[in-house]
Structure formats: C-alpha cells, structure tokens
Design an enzyme around this catalytic site. Sequence first.
Site, PDB file in Angstrom:
ATOM      1  N   ASP A   1       8.787  -7.272   7.972  1.00  0.00           N
ATOM      2  CA  ASP A   1       8.390  -6.262   8.946  1.00  0.00           C
ATOM      3  C   ASP A   1       7.421  -6.876   9.964  1.00  0.00           C
ATOM      4  OD1 ASP A   1       8.477  -3.084   9.270  1.00  0.00           O
ATOM      5  OD2 ASP A   1       6.395  -3.688   9.528  1.00  0.00           O
TER       6      ASP A   1
ATOM      7  N   HIS B   1      13.819  -0.530   2.750  1.00  0.00           N
ATOM      8  CA  HIS B   1      13.042  -1.416   3.615  1.00  0.00           C
ATOM      9  C   HIS B   1      12.062  -2.270   2.822  1.00  0.00           C
ATOM     10  CE1 HIS B   1      10.821  -2.745   7.141  1.00  0.00           C
ATOM     11  NE2 HIS B   1       9.712  -2.200   6.681  1.00  0.00           N
TER      12      HIS B   1
END
Length: 300
Positions: free
Chosen positions: A115, A280
């Site tokens: 990320d 994620h």
Amino acid sequence: MAPTPEPSPSPALPGFAYERVPGADGVSLNVAVGGSGSPVVLLHGFPQTHLMWRHVAAALAADHTVVCPDLRGYGASDKPAETGPEVYSKRTMAADVVAVARALGHERFALAGHDRGALVAFRAGLDHPDAVTHLACLDVLPTLDMWDALHGTAGAVGFHLYLMAQPPGLPEQLIEASADAFFGHFLDLWGQDSEAIPADVRAAYLDACRAAVPSIVADYRASAGIDVTHDEADRAAGRTLRMPVSVLQQDWGAALGYDATALWRAWAPGLRHTTVTSGHFMAEEDPATVTEALRELLAR
C-alpha cells in the site's frame, strides 16, 4: 463528545530488537530488526504500522536480516510538520529508507512494501537503483497510474484519496473528529478475513493513526501533487525499475477497467505479476503466499 480512548499497550514483533534510526532531514524512524543474513526491508501500508509484517517478518528472519520501520508520519516514527510538499513526498520517504538501511550497515538490500509502503518502495527503486537489489509491491498501482485508473462511479472506492488531497485544514478536522470510525472503516472494508487482524493489533493501528492524522493526510496530499510530478518526470525520461520486481495484487482491474500487469510492466521490465485471492491486507490474511512470493523474488 465522546472521550478519546486511552492508548493501548502496543504489541511488538517477537524476537526483534527495536531502535530509533536516523532517516533523512533529521527525522528518526522506529525500526524493528531481527534475524541474520542478506537484508530485506519491509514497509507497511495504511492504516497500519510495521506490525502488519509480523508473520512474514518472522518467517524471513530464519535466513535474512529483516528490517521493519514505521514510515515517517506513522506509528512511533517522527512526524515532522508539513512545511512543504517535499516533507512527505515519496522521494523523501524513500530517502529515509535508504538512510536507515545504511545506518544499520546495509548498502544494498531487498525492499518490499504494501500500500503506502509500496509507493515508497517504488520510488526508492527508481531513485536508488544501486541500493535496491529486489523490489516487491503489494496491492497498489504506481501513483500516476492510480489517478488515471480512478474514474466514473467506480472511482468512489478511492474517496479517501480525494478527501486527503484537499488543502490543509478541512481533511484533518473531519478525520480527527471521528478518527477511529474513519480508520476502522478501511480495516473493516478492505479485508476478507475478520480474524486476520486481532483485537490488540487493531487497537495498536487505531491508536497510531489517531495520533498521526496530520502526517497521514500530508502523506496522501503529497500523492496528489509532488509525487505525480516526480512520476511524470520519470515517465517522460523513460526511467524504469532495473531490478527484479514482483507485484502481488487483488483483481481491481475488472472493476476499474485497467490492465494491472500492463501498467506495471511499463515501469518494470523484470516484472512478475501475481493476482491474489486474499483481501487487501494480504500479509496478514495470507502470509504464506506473501512469504513464498518474496522468497521467489529473492532467488531471482
């Protein structure tokens, strides 16, 4: 107004030593170091800290020196004031990573990021190709491509990107007024396995984010400004990542209408792209797959 929750005792990476290590521009980072062998630096994402690597770091430490910093502005690292766009540019944050590695005695190292940490790792690979030997980026697109991919109603998934891109003042005020709800929203929405982030780790994430709203917003604000400028300059110059690169990503392309592999290959000729089935937070939801992918990368 509800009282602000008291900070919880922060978990730590078992078997890792903690120290403050100088980064760039007088900033120091909170860094966990463990294991022995060739160095691997792991950079966390949002809304997390270095703790997101707890499973992967422990596995890699069997035969590597593993370095897990909190990024500037996050966790227990310094949070300098946003006196200009460069303070939280990915170029500056990448310089932190190289400085930390060198302070620990590693002139060359493998680098993996998730990320936000993946954006820092991407920039480090472009700016410091002689230092970064291998590069892994987890569940992100390069900044320039990310903004191009967000369009139409499907782009609503990135509402936070637009909120935190606004000038200083309003984003910080809105988020600080309901910090746990804001950051907890992403912890709940982006994962597929609700048990992958246990209560003590979740509390540590929320404590850290609650204490870092201005610097987190500044990090995102830089990605809507100076980071785009740096990516555009590199694209115009034809600059690419020269080291072996692995990307692990969810299949967002179907929803947002882009070919993730093609976008990444334009930056990374030595790319190996893998679509994952976890959410994620893949290093916490499926650490075995992430560890295997990093070991494969390190062997290339």
